[in-house]
Design an enzyme around this catalytic site. Structure first.
Site, PDB file in Angstrom:
ATOM      1  N   GLN A 174       0.849  -1.194   0.000  1.00 41.30           N
ATOM      2  CA  GLN A 174       0.000   0.000   0.000  1.00 41.30           C
ATOM      3  C   GLN A 174       0.884   1.244   0.000  1.00 41.30           C
ATOM      4  O   GLN A 174       1.771   1.395   0.826  1.00 41.30           O
ATOM      5  CB  GLN A 174      -1.012   0.007   1.139  1.00 41.30           C
ATOM      6  N   GLY A 175       0.612   2.128  -0.934  1.00 43.33           N
ATOM      7  CA  GLY A 175       1.435   3.317  -1.077  1.00 43.33           C
ATOM      8  C   GLY A 175       0.716   4.544  -0.555  1.00 43.33           C
ATOM      9  O   GLY A 175       0.120   5.318  -1.301  1.00 43.33           O
ATOM     10  N   TYR A 176       0.758   4.705   0.762  1.00 45.79           N
ATOM     11  CA  TYR A 176       0.098   5.857   1.369  1.00 45.79           C
ATOM     12  C   TYR A 176       1.129   6.890   1.814  1.00 45.79           C
ATOM     13  O   TYR A 176       1.189   7.993   1.309  1.00 45.79           O
ATOM     14  CB  TYR A 176      -0.709   5.440   2.607  1.00 45.79           C
ATOM     15  N   SER A 177       1.939   6.486   2.811  1.00 46.43           N
ATOM     16  CA  SER A 177       2.801   7.458   3.483  1.00 46.43           C
ATOM     17  C   SER A 177       3.866   8.045   2.564  1.00 46.43           C
ATOM     18  O   SER A 177       4.327   7.397   1.627  1.00 46.43           O
ATOM     19  CB  SER A 177       3.506   6.793   4.667  1.00 46.43           C
TER      20      SER A 177
ATOM     21  N   SER B  42       5.343  -1.295   3.239  1.00 45.59           N
ATOM     22  CA  SER B  42       5.600  -2.677   3.659  1.00 45.59           C
ATOM     23  C   SER B  42       5.507  -3.617   2.473  1.00 45.59           C
ATOM     24  O   SER B  42       4.593  -3.506   1.655  1.00 45.59           O
ATOM     25  CB  SER B  42       4.581  -3.106   4.710  1.00 45.59           C
TER      26      SER B  42
ATOM     27  N   GLU C 264     -10.852  -4.111   7.288  1.00 45.89           N
ATOM     28  CA  GLU C 264      -9.922  -4.828   8.151  1.00 45.89           C
ATOM     29  C   GLU C 264     -10.559  -5.057   9.515  1.00 45.89           C
ATOM     30  O   GLU C 264     -10.086  -4.585  10.525  1.00 45.89           O
ATOM     31  CB  GLU C 264      -8.637  -4.020   8.268  1.00 45.89           C
TER      32      GLU C 264
ATOM     33  N   GLU D 263      -0.202   8.555  19.148  1.00 45.11           N
ATOM     34  CA  GLU D 263      -0.733   9.920  19.273  1.00 45.11           C
ATOM     35  C   GLU D 263      -1.961  10.106  18.368  1.00 45.11           C
ATOM     36  O   GLU D 263      -2.956  10.714  18.773  1.00 45.11           O
ATOM     37  CB  GLU D 263       0.353  10.930  18.927  1.00 45.11           C
TER      38      GLU D 263
END
Lengths: 397, 387
Positions: free
Chosen positions: A130-133, A165, A248, A378
């Protein structure tokens, strides 16, 4: 209040157990649970394990039968995680594909996307990341800078992803990119199904502090996607992302049960190790602190059960999963810290010099990732504060 | 899998909350502190009329014949508004022990009165300068024919109609020779009210001078009082945990609500992460405590093998967390939190009182370790020696 499993649920557990006894990789059964260090071998090993799961009908138990699943109930999914943790099975290389991408495509993908991807996710032929960050968008995904610009029938994608990941072994990436500007921060983002095997995609490993490599930086230089690779509508990627996250539903279970097992290992270590002739488990201070930790871990596990009950009754998970995530990840960190603190001077030694076969030191280092990955503690606290307690949102959000 | 209270139990909670809010919530405790007991008497009667005191008593003795989980809503709601009294001692300690060990005569004498709310029972255990340990009891119950003659002084005894006195009936160590004796208000008993930090508690020093009670007032077998007490403490501590959870729930609501209305630097303070995250941590403690408390009460109700670890996990965690939350609540309220005006201090004092009431966190944790059988001898693998 009822903590028993139904007959069907117990039958399900036994069926899975006997299948695992037959089908676990050879080394696993002998107690050698090391994954290959070589990247190629590692990928091959895990893909083979998923193939084995697929052939046994155990790769995607919650999927609809039409797509090759079992339509497992939530309780069956939980039992599945319990059993996988119990035998310490190899990880699922295509976790993202099976638990997130495929269910999302089933819900909002085109017929073509369903046809092209879903079965291959199940068999392990296509591994997904998954390409989010991004370097400037970790917890705040609305700040992504990767752009996708329309050029005739294709999209040209430029930017950089990070903490991706399994990118080093993946074939496709569920990618977030900016496709427009908008006053509203959640608009103008689009989800692409990006082919990782193309010249515009470069993957560089990030080595973690525990020496492992599970995630990567991904550099996108004029990478190409097509209209047929867009999930949902252009500019409405945020809705896709939310839908994906809701799929999920039992994701935290594996961590809950892993924490429980790690605590059992801790007690066993404390029984075996003597300091100045006194077994750790009989040292009053160790005993006292360990009992305190037990109560909290038990509390986290029971809170998870309470939240599962809530999900079973309401048919969908609520924001309570943030509570589980936060409790479990923070306690994991504390458990490992405690485990090596009580080992006295041996606490600093690693690998074959460590005092027990299980490397608590390695686990200690790894544990620093759990309160960051999947949303920092957080961010979880913000979610709980705002969505459960109704506190006002942070400025700027 | 169903880890929640039943609909009936939640409905009863709703009824209790409505009633307790109607009579003024913590006003009951505040009036009591001022020395005005009219309101607390009225509320005790009201709660009994709603059936609270009948819950654990068997139907044979005019009760409802229900279990520890059915008492959870009652204890949580009482804890929420800090109702003064000895309901936990009566309903969760004395009743289960009377039901299990009481003679027919004892049951007839006490249970119907407890069910109707006219009798309260408390525990007289601790002695001056002593601990809660089994070898610390000097209070003597001398046998004289069919009677016992009690002499001794008990400390920190909650005021009640009947005292369950832990006294020596024979020599012995480690709890041997101790008996639990039901002592009514009678000649030879004097009480002196003690000053305690939590002013919602009516706690006395109990002096027994040649108090004569028939032997038939011993609860359980003579000389077996320690073991009987340990069993009673399981249900008592589970109940106490529920009471603390109720108080913690109220604290979290107070803190969250205040942080939404208190404006500083042109913002509600709940917007600041320093405040928000502290309240979330309080919420985490609350939910952990609630889970542990529910499970502890379930374990007692079902007499599970892990009940000792379950109860003392709940008791030790909740005791500490309650005190932590009460302190955090004051911090979040700022200056006003330090005043008598609002309720913050009432919760803090109650938390402090429970921390060392009928046990300690340290002892509770030892009971967890014992309950889980933590001993090096139990390891199946070889012992590794270092140092």
């Amino acid at each position: 209040m009822n903590f028993t499993f139904t007959k069907q649920e117990e039958a399900f557990r036994l069926e899975l157990r006997s299948w695992l006894e037959e089908n676990l990789p050879d080394g696993w059964k002998a107690g050698n649970r090391e994954l290959p260090r070589d990247k190629g071998e590692y990928s091959k090993f895990l893909r083979q394990w998923q193939r084995t799961l697929y052939e046994g009908g155990w790769a995607a138990i919650s999927w609809p039968k039409a797509y090759g699943g079992r339509e497992a109930t939530l309780m069956e999914e939980i039992i599945y995680h319990q059993e996988m943790v119990r035998i310490q099975s190899p990880p699922l290389v295509n976790y993202v594909g099976i638990h997130m991408v495929a269910p999302t495509l089933m819900q909002m993908g085109t017929e073509e996307q369903k046809r092209n991807f879903i079965e291959k996710i199940l068999t392990g032929e296509h591994v997904w990341s998954q390409g989010y960050s991004e370097p400037n968008a970790g917890s705040d995904l609305t700040a992504i800078e990767t752009t996708a610009v329309k050029d005739g029938g294709k999209w040209v994608i430029n930017g950089q992803k990070v903490w991706t990941s399994f990118a080093h072994v993946s074939d496709f990436c569920f990618l977030l990119a900016k496709t427009g500007q908008s006053e509203k921060k959640h608009e103008g983002i689009t989800v692409f199904l990006l082919d990782m095997n193309q010249p515009g995609v470069e993957t560089r490993p990030i080595i973690q502090m525990d020496g492992k490599q599970e995630f990567n930086e991904v550099y996108l230089t004029d990478a190409i996607a097509y209209d047929s690779d867009v999930v949902g509508e252009v500019g409405k990627g945020w809705a896709v992302l939310i839908a994906l996250m809701l799929h999920e539903r039992s994701g935290i279970a594996a961590q809950v049960f892993t924490l429980e097992r790690q605590f059992d290992d801790l007690v066993e270590m404390a029984k075996q190790v003597k300091i100045d002739g006194v077994p750790l488990v009989e040292d009053p201070i160790v005993r006292n602190k360990m009992a305190g930790l037990y109560a909290r871990i038990r509390g986290a596990l029971l809170t998870y059960y309470r939240n599962i009950t809530h999900t079973l009754k309401n048919g969908r998970p609520g924001p309570e999963s943030s509570l589980d995530k936060l409790l479990v990840s923070e306690l994991t960190k504390e458990l490992f810290e405690f485990a090596i603190a009580i080992q006295d001077h041996h606490g600093v030694m690693t690998e074959e010099d460590a005092i027990s076969n299980k490397s608590w030191q390695e686990g200690y280092l790894s544990s620093f990732g759990v309160t960051i990955g999947g949303g920092t503690s957080e961010v979880q606290r913000n979610t709980i504060g705002e969505r459960i307690l109704g506190l006002p949102k942070d400025l700027g959000r | 899998m169903d880890f929640s209270l039943s609909e009936d139990q939640e409905m009863f909670r709703g009824t209790l909350r409505k009633y307790l809010n109607h009579v003024g919530g913590t006003d009951v405790a505040r009036e009591f502190i001022k020395g005005n007991t009219t309101l607390v008497d009225e509320v005790s009667t009201g709660l009994a009329e709603l059936g609270s005191t009948a819950i654990p008593v068997s139907e044979e003795y005019d009760g409802l014949g229900l279990g520890p989980l059915d008492l959870v809503p009652f204890f949580e709601e009482s804890g929420r508004v800090l109702v003064p009294g000895v309901q936990a001692e009566t309903l969760a300690l004395a009743v289960p022990l009377l039901e299990k060990y009481g003679t027919e005569e004892q049951k007839k004498k006490y249970l119907p009165g407890i069910a109707s709310g006219s009798i309260t029972v408390t525990l007289a255990w601790l002695e001056a300068g002593k601990s809660y340990g089994p070898d610390e009891i000097t209070c003597l119950a001398r046998q004289e024919g069919d009677d016992l003659i009690l002499d001794g002084v008990k400390m920190l005894v909650p005021h009640g109609d009947v005292y369950l006195v832990l006294a020596k009936t024979a020599e012995g160590i480690g709890g041997e020779g101790l008996s639990l004796i039901l002592v009514d208000q009678t000649e030879g008993i004097t009480t002196r009210r003690l000053n305690v930090l939590d002013e919602t508690q009516y706690v006395v020093e109990l002096t027994m001078d040649q108090v004569k009670v028939p032997k038939s007032q011993v609860l359980g077998a003579v000389g077996q009082g320690w073991d009987v007490l340990q069993e009673g403490l399981l249900s008592f501590n589970a109940a106490l945990s529920a009471m603390m959870v109720g108080a913690m729930d109220e604290i979290v609501s107070m803190a969250a609500e205040y942080s939404k209305i208190r404006i500083q630097f042109n913002q509600p303070i709940g917007r600041f992460q320093a405040i928000k995250h502290r309240i979330v941590n309080m919420k985490l403690d609350l939910e952990t405590a609630r889970s542990l408390s529910y499970y502890a009460n379930w374990a007692v109700e079902n007499q599970t093998a892990d009940r000792e670890a379950a109860v003392y996990s709940a008791r030790s965690f909740t005791t500490e967390a309650f005190a932590r939350l009460a302190a955090d609540n004051i911090q979040i309220h700022g200056g006003i939190g330090f005043t008598e005006e609002i309720d913050c201090h009432l919760f803090l004092k109650r938390a402090r009182y429970y921390q060392n009431y009928l046990g300690s966190v340290r002892k509770s944790r030892e009971r967890i370790a014992e309950g889980l059988d933590w001993s090096a001898k139990k390891s199946e693998r070889d012992v590794v020696s270092i140092g």
